[in-house]
Design a protein around this motif. Sequence first.
Motif, mmCIF file in Angstrom:
data_model
loop_
_atom_site.group_PDB
_atom_site.id
_atom_site.type_symbol
_atom_site.label_atom_id
_atom_site.label_comp_id
_atom_site.label_asym_id
_atom_site.label_seq_id
_atom_site.Cartn_x
_atom_site.Cartn_y
_atom_site.Cartn_z
ATOM 1 N N VAL A 1 1.047 -1.132 -0.014
ATOM 2 C CA VAL A 1 -0.066 -0.222 -0.025
ATOM 3 C C VAL A 1 0.742 1.362 -0.025
ATOM 4 O O VAL A 1 0.398 2.144 -0.775
ATOM 5 N N LYS A 2 1.988 1.439 0.705
ATOM 6 C CA LYS A 2 2.935 2.438 1.206
ATOM 7 C C LYS A 2 3.439 2.700 -0.351
ATOM 8 O O LYS A 2 3.432 4.093 -0.577
ATOM 9 N N ASP A 3 3.986 1.651 -1.069
ATOM 10 C CA ASP A 3 4.767 2.007 -2.373
ATOM 11 C C ASP A 3 3.967 1.933 -3.515
ATOM 12 O O ASP A 3 4.605 1.934 -4.581
ATOM 13 N N PHE A 4 2.778 1.892 -3.687
ATOM 14 C CA PHE A 4 1.855 1.807 -4.665
ATOM 15 C C PHE A 4 2.088 2.757 -5.302
ATOM 16 O O PHE A 4 2.089 4.063 -5.028
ATOM 17 N N PHE A 5 2.252 2.658 -6.782
ATOM 18 C CA PHE A 5 2.496 4.007 -7.622
ATOM 19 C C PHE A 5 3.937 4.345 -7.764
ATOM 20 O O PHE A 5 4.261 5.303 -8.382
ATOM 21 N N ALA A 6 4.608 4.007 -6.905
ATOM 22 C CA ALA A 6 6.176 4.619 -6.292
ATOM 23 C C ALA A 6 6.951 4.180 -7.645
ATOM 24 O O ALA A 6 7.133 3.069 -8.160
ATOM 25 N N LEU A 7 7.604 5.349 -8.148
ATOM 26 C CA LEU A 7 8.754 4.910 -8.957
ATOM 27 C C LEU A 7 9.768 6.050 -8.896
ATOM 28 O O LEU A 7 9.853 7.188 -9.420
ATOM 29 N N ARG A 8 10.833 5.587 -7.677
ATOM 30 C CA ARG A 8 11.511 6.744 -7.507
ATOM 31 C C ARG A 8 13.000 6.860 -8.294
ATOM 32 O O ARG A 8 13.772 5.833 -8.054
ATOM 33 N N VAL A 9 13.020 7.763 -9.172
ATOM 34 C CA VAL A 9 14.156 7.803 -9.993
ATOM 35 C C VAL A 9 15.164 8.568 -9.137
ATOM 36 O O VAL A 9 14.959 9.535 -8.619
ATOM 37 N N GLY A 10 16.398 8.172 -9.018
ATOM 38 C CA GLY A 10 17.514 8.942 -8.421
ATOM 39 C C GLY A 10 18.631 8.125 -8.224
ATOM 40 O O GLY A 10 19.182 7.429 -8.941
ATOM 41 N N LYS A 11 19.512 8.492 -7.496
ATOM 42 C CA LYS A 11 21.008 8.146 -7.052
ATOM 43 C C LYS A 11 20.619 6.434 -6.782
ATOM 44 O O LYS A 11 21.649 5.596 -7.132
ATOM 45 N N ASN A 12 19.583 6.093 -6.283
ATOM 46 C CA ASN A 12 19.715 4.710 -5.560
ATOM 47 C C ASN A 12 19.030 4.046 -6.860
ATOM 48 O O ASN A 12 17.910 3.639 -6.846
ATOM 49 N N LEU A 13 19.960 3.364 -7.470
ATOM 50 C CA LEU A 13 19.732 2.417 -8.764
ATOM 51 C C LEU A 13 19.030 1.265 -8.508
ATOM 52 O O LEU A 13 17.861 0.960 -9.207
#
Lengths: 569, 90, 96
Positions: free
Chosen positions: A179-191
């Motif tokens: 639930v917390k990460d639904f839709f999450a697409l975190r682009v950034g340093k952490n590959l």
Amino acid sequence: MRSELIRIYKAVHTWTGILTGMALFIAFYAGALTVFKAPLARWASPPAFTEVAAVPLADAPALIAATLAVRPETARDFSLNLKLDEHQPARLSWQVRDPKGDDHDSFSVRHYAASMGADGGVSVEEAQPSKLAEFIDVLHRVVGLPADTDPNRWFMGVVAALYAVALVSGVIVLLPSLVKDFFALRVGKNLKRMWLDAHNVVGIVSLPFHLVMAITAVGFAYHDGIYALQNKMLHGGGLAAAFSPRAGGPQDAPPRDPAAMLPPAELLARVQALAPGFEPERLQYAQVSGPRATVRVWGHDATAFSPRFSGGFVALDPYSGKVVNTEYLPGQQDAPHATVSSLFALHFGAFGGTPVQWMYFLLGMAGAWLFYGGNLLWIETRRRKVPRDGSGMPVQRLDTRLMAAATVGVCLGCVCGISLSIVAGKWLHGQVADLGSWHRYSYYAAFSGCLAWAFLRGGARASVGLLWLAAMFTFAIPATSLLGALVPALGLWAHPAAATLGVDLAAAAGGLCFVWMARATARRVHGGPADSVWSARAPAAASTSSGKEAAGGAADEVEDGVATAASTR
Amino acid sequence: MNLALASGLLLALAGCIAFYLASPQQRWRAAPLPARPARLAAGVLLVAGMAALCQALQPLTAIYVLLTWVMLLLVLLPYLGALLTLRRGA
Amino acid sequence: MSASSVPPIRRDWLAKTLAGVLLGFTLAIGCSGVFAWLADGMQMSVRAQLAMWMVMPIWLGVFSGVYFFRSGLRAWAWLGGANALVFGALAAAQWL
């Protein structure tokens, strides 16, 4: 849930995923294209093939009678085509299967067509329809193996079963943060985070699509065996009779005269009265001179789902016009038939017309991306980063380097192979005797070449070149059509139909995607962090001796890696 | 494509966008939309989309089309968000 | 009860996998038999198709869930018991 269970299922997901990911990539990439099997077949059909004079539907009874007079054996099974196109230009056609061939082997089927001259004389010819679309479908059905045989399909079934387990285990692993990460697409340093998000969002959101694909694929692989087993255990051996109730019948009945059959227009009127929304495309006649003569009127209903890839049908008696079977008539099925047909329709995207075909195409491509991304995630998880104490560039693990080469080689090899095989359909037409086999040769030549190159050069270096190659081969598809339209002397061609232009436009868009990926990958390979298998700045060679880098070559690197790993132990 | 089918797909598209923008993980806007009203709107739009699809298709087929469309959109919207993030960062 | 009283979950990869694949399959066939018996009034050609297709979700569901068992032995015991129950019911149905 106990974190222990999450760890167990993470191991299950990793193993099932890594074992099947590349086979599933091929199945999904080829499968997404198979959604447009008919446009592909039309795209690849030469114009000479379509120059058969179409017999008007009103003359069909004469055509049938004349054909049966010269080829009586055709009474067993033939089709009257209502919708003529580049791939199926003949009014009357039939197929002859190789009696020694596998039931599913559509490649060795011979096609015949009958046409009628102005004088009423019939001419029968063996048609050589393009096998391009069929070849891509075979790649899809048996995860990239060359032929649709029983053992190959059983192998596909193992892959599909592991895929089902990978889906369930992946969801279990994700449950705590679902639930917390639904839709999450975190682009950034952490590959690793980014690849994980990119993988999860596709897997979770399109889970129903993938569950249907896994369940139906296992069914397609093993239905023969399961039916045989259930026939003995549950159905008292009565299955054959139940599945073809109109087979058999009195053997001593006198042969009937097909000239007494109702004309097609009359049969179609009966179907129209029964199902106004049903659009007939083909009349498949069976056993017309026997006591159990039937005609299946195949077609689509725009408001309903189709029980099969090629639509649904209603069966009639061609002599009396009596409706004998509506179990596979789209939109008029009872609950049990609709349940079974839904499985087929949901696998093939056989509902909602062209919009849903495009949705299935994109969901299929997203599936291919899911498996590709899964492999990248596996590699990223096992990456050795530069230690903080500055003790120099680490050597990447051997298994991650091999997996990088295999992933790049297999996935891009499949992409290049299919594009080359499509292009070969036009360039080799008229140049080779057996074009069907050449689709296979061109695919496997490109596929094995890409795979060998990936292992020779290593995943990072090979990926950029192979993406440019994929772009080139894919751009060659619309370029070939354009050449055919501009320079007719070349012997190429381009059909003006919307469906075949769609193939060219989709290929052009695909080519642009590969160019974009090639440029992004080049930036990463040459400018990104060097402590990764995805860097061309050769961490393995750099760590041993500076002179090795120029020599390059994954083979050297692999040996260096092994040597270094052994010496540090 | 007929009008009912097209409007059904457009309504569902609007619904999916509202649903996405209500998520704390959305990347289109600086802040997510107020969750409760946005999700309510998403629900209403999806139901309206379903009703429109039912004008063009049989109910079971309409459900299949809606599910397929929603799956595809909910995959694409976060990817568009990631692309926007990259654009803004560049 | 202290946390240490919860026994760890044994991996037992081979035993659990075999239980899931083999007993999951036989259980699915058994369940399809129960279905075919219950749906006796349904036309045979479609009843057989439903019985065939229902094997897949049950088989793959058991295969996917088998790693929840605390050990391979428990997986074999529980799934074996479920098989005995289903096939027992099927055998009993023959007498009815």
